[in-house]
Design a protein around this motif. Structure first.
Motif, PDB file in Angstrom:
ATOM      1  N   LEU A 159       0.880  -0.924   0.529  1.00 44.14           N
ATOM      2  CA  LEU A 159       0.092  -0.027   0.195  1.00 44.14           C
ATOM      3  C   LEU A 159       0.754   1.236  -0.136  1.00 44.14           C
ATOM      4  O   LEU A 159       2.183   1.091   0.403  1.00 44.14           O
ATOM      5  CB  LEU A 159      -1.080   0.127   1.024  1.00 44.14           C
TER       6      LEU A 159
ATOM      7  N   THR B 227      -0.639   7.718   6.835  1.00 40.93           N
ATOM      8  CA  THR B 227      -0.696   6.396   7.077  1.00 40.93           C
ATOM      9  C   THR B 227      -0.737   6.087   8.494  1.00 40.93           C
ATOM     10  O   THR B 227      -1.301   4.488   8.092  1.00 40.93           O
ATOM     11  CB  THR B 227       1.251   5.791   6.894  1.00 40.93           C
TER      12      THR B 227
ATOM     13  N   SER C  99       5.317   3.929   1.843  1.00 37.81           N
ATOM     14  CA  SER C  99       5.010   2.281   1.928  1.00 37.81           C
ATOM     15  C   SER C  99       4.318   1.234   2.382  1.00 37.81           C
ATOM     16  O   SER C  99       5.790   1.540   3.215  1.00 37.81           O
ATOM     17  CB  SER C  99       5.703   2.122   0.031  1.00 37.81           C
TER      18      SER C  99
ATOM     19  N   GLU D 161      -9.182  -3.594   0.928  1.00 38.72           N
ATOM     20  CA  GLU D 161      -9.455  -2.975   0.188  1.00 38.72           C
ATOM     21  C   GLU D 161     -10.479  -1.902   0.100  1.00 38.72           C
ATOM     22  O   GLU D 161      -9.412  -0.309   0.348  1.00 38.72           O
ATOM     23  CB  GLU D 161      -8.719  -2.594  -1.281  1.00 38.72           C
TER      24      GLU D 161
ATOM     25  N   ARG E 211      -9.951   2.139   1.518  1.00 41.54           N
ATOM     26  CA  ARG E 211     -10.228   3.098   1.188  1.00 41.54           C
ATOM     27  C   ARG E 211     -11.167   4.590   0.865  1.00 41.54           C
ATOM     28  O   ARG E 211     -11.611   5.903   1.486  1.00 41.54           O
ATOM     29  CB  ARG E 211     -10.840   2.337  -0.624  1.00 41.54           C
TER      30      ARG E 211
ATOM     31  N   LEU F 205      -4.224   6.564  -2.515  1.00 38.34           N
ATOM     32  CA  LEU F 205      -3.801   5.279  -1.980  1.00 38.34           C
ATOM     33  C   LEU F 205      -3.445   4.221  -3.520  1.00 38.34           C
ATOM     34  O   LEU F 205      -4.451   4.360  -4.379  1.00 38.34           O
ATOM     35  CB  LEU F 205      -5.038   4.374  -1.369  1.00 38.34           C
TER      36      LEU F 205
ATOM     37  N   PHE G  96      -2.642   0.516  -4.291  1.00 36.38           N
ATOM     38  CA  PHE G  96      -2.772  -1.070  -4.513  1.00 36.38           C
ATOM     39  C   PHE G  96      -1.812  -2.090  -5.542  1.00 36.38           C
ATOM     40  O   PHE G  96      -2.056  -1.505  -6.223  1.00 36.38           O
ATOM     41  CB  PHE G  96      -3.491  -1.964  -3.867  1.00 36.38           C
TER      42      PHE G  96
END
Length: 471
Positions: A224, A249, A333, A354, A358, A367, A369
């Motif tokens: 991510l 994050t 990341s 996911e 989001r 974001l 992936f």
């Protein structure tokens, strides 16, 4: 397929167990030689070491005298031109209508990590306090040698009376995602087809109590990237008004768990299943949980590990402590590794994670992936004859009844085995105990557990040799 059953007589079994006992020193010596080979499938490491270990294992297989053919093979990765790592495939055809067993293990290992965290060098096998230390000593070169040692004993005792079909498949990239595994199965389907498959890559309840793994969690692993700025800026000049990527994050990741530390992602399911008694004291002893640090989650401890999902942050790319400056980071990341409850499709679990991330992205953070890797869990049908034979062999080999285990870890390639060989009974066994520290510094093998694992597998082969099987 229809089968009838007959058991081997006590005299051959007694002789097989004696042969196992006499062969253990040689098996441990051979295991030490394998541990000395640093075969790591990740591209950053010397790939010729995997060729060395594959060649060494192929020679060990030939020396058993069991096999009609022994080959070192590679398969392509999916439908690309890239070749996977070398695997050993040794085969012998069944005689006189006997069943066939496929014995699996892997010869690649995890990277050792920081050498200073090891009490002895990671690739120098060292025995102390009843354990053999070294990378791969437990996961999974001990699995390889359990197969070789049991085959040696059975071949020595039964000789020409060994009519069991045997396929030995030693993979070379399990720790790197088994990228060519599915293609290898397709390319070699006839050679690998079996009535029962022993996957020697799991563990036991403890060093004395054998375990037959009947459930495994799946996995959903991905990278991510969280981005909030076009470029870095001075934290004193703009901090307090501008959310940097680290702030976003940390805020985002904290939403993955509730106040008890249980997964808080809607759509990730749990499985109902019974578990043996397991105390918090045992958890602390086996994991090194610090005094004052509480376990996370709710309900029985093994249920949290075997039957519920978990989410772990296993890597992060950000400014190091040594390089820290008064700067707002534009992006961070992280690698997120989720374990999926048995029975839930890994794709569905990943989709839930996911969607959760989001929906909870703070401050409008961007974001991305990537590197998505999914593997389904596994639930064993325990009604087959091979399961019954395995439990009986373990009870004799260890001197204790086997316990049905769930495992919090994942072996995603088992789904490939189920898909390619739907009629085979899959038996997930292993030589690890809870103190093996697989994947960690100071990985080790409990020597008595290894001896009992070899006893059990040799008895299983002997008893299977006493069966008849007709397709």
């Amino acid at each position: 397929m229809t089968s009838s059953s007959s058991s081997a007589s006590p005299a051959p079994e007694s002789a097989v167990l004696e042969a196992v006992a006499l062969g253990i020193p040689a098996a441990l010596s051979d295991l030490g030689n394998l541990v000395r080979i640093p075969g790591i499938a990740w591209p950053a490491f010397d790939q010729t070491q995997l060729e060395r270990s594959a060649a060494a294992i192929a020679e060990l297989a030939r020396e058993t005298g069991v096999f009609d053919e022994v080959r070192v093979l590679r398969a392509h990765v999916d439908d690309t031109e890239e070749l996977g790592q070398p695997a050993v495939l040794a085969t012998r055809a069944a005689r006189n209508g006997k069943p066939t067993i496929l014995l699996y293990a892997h010869h690649d290992v995890q990277p050792p990590g920081a050498d200073e965290l090891w009490e002895t060098p990671p690739f120098e096998p060292t025995v102390r306090d009843g354990r053999l230390y070294g990378r791969g000593a437990a996961d999974d070169k001990a699995g390889i040698m359990a197969h070789i040692a049991s085959l040696r004993a059975v071949a020595e005792v039964l000789g020409d009376d060994l009519e069991l079909g045997v396929a030995l498949f030693i993979e070379g990239e399990e720790e790197y995602g088994s990228r060519s595994f599915a293609r290898f199965l397709r390319d070699n389907a006839d050679a690998l087809r079996a009535d029962a498959i022993v996957v020697a890559d799991s563990g036991n309840l403890d060093s004395e109590t054998p375990g037959l793994t009947v459930s495994l969690r799946g996995n959903a692993r991905f990278t991510l990237r969280v981005r909030t700025l076009e470029h870095a800026s001075h934290s004193g000049m703009f901090g307090g008004a501008v959310p940097d990527a680290m702030m976003a994050t940390v805020t985002l990741l904290s939403t993955l768990w509730d106040a008890d530390g249980a997964v808080a992602v809607e759509g990730m399911t749990a499985r109902a299943g019974e578990t043996p008694d397991y105390s918090e004291a045992t958890l602390r002893d086996e994991t090194g949980l610090l005094p004052g640090v509480s376990p996370v989650g709710r309900d029985d401890i093994l249920g949290r590990i075997w039957n519920k999902p978990s989410i772990t942050i296993t890597g992060i790319d950000a400014t190091s402590v040594a390089q820290a400056s008064n700067t707002l980071l534009p992006e961070v990341s992280v690698v997120i590794s989720a374990r999926v409850a048995p029975g839930q499709d890994a794709k569905d679990a990943y989709a839930a994670i996911e969607a959760h991330l989001r929906a909870h992205a703070p401050f409008g953070a961007e974001l991305t992936f990537t590197d998505i890797d999914l593997g389904d869990g596994f639930l064993v049908d325990t009604s087959g004859w091979a399961v019954e034979l395995t439990r009986g062999a373990m009870a004799t080999g260890y001197g204790k009844d086997a316990v049905d285990l769930g495992v919090g870890g994942s072996i995603p390639f088992i789904a490939d085995l189920v898909r390619e060989f739907p009629g085979a009974q899959i038996l997930v066994t292993g030589v690890e105990d809870p103190h093996a520290r697989a994947h960690s510094p100071n990985e080790s093998l409990h020597l008595e557990t290894f001896r009992n694992a070899v006893r059990s597998e040799a008895l299983l082969l002997t008893r299977m040799n006493g069966r008849s099987s007709a397709s």
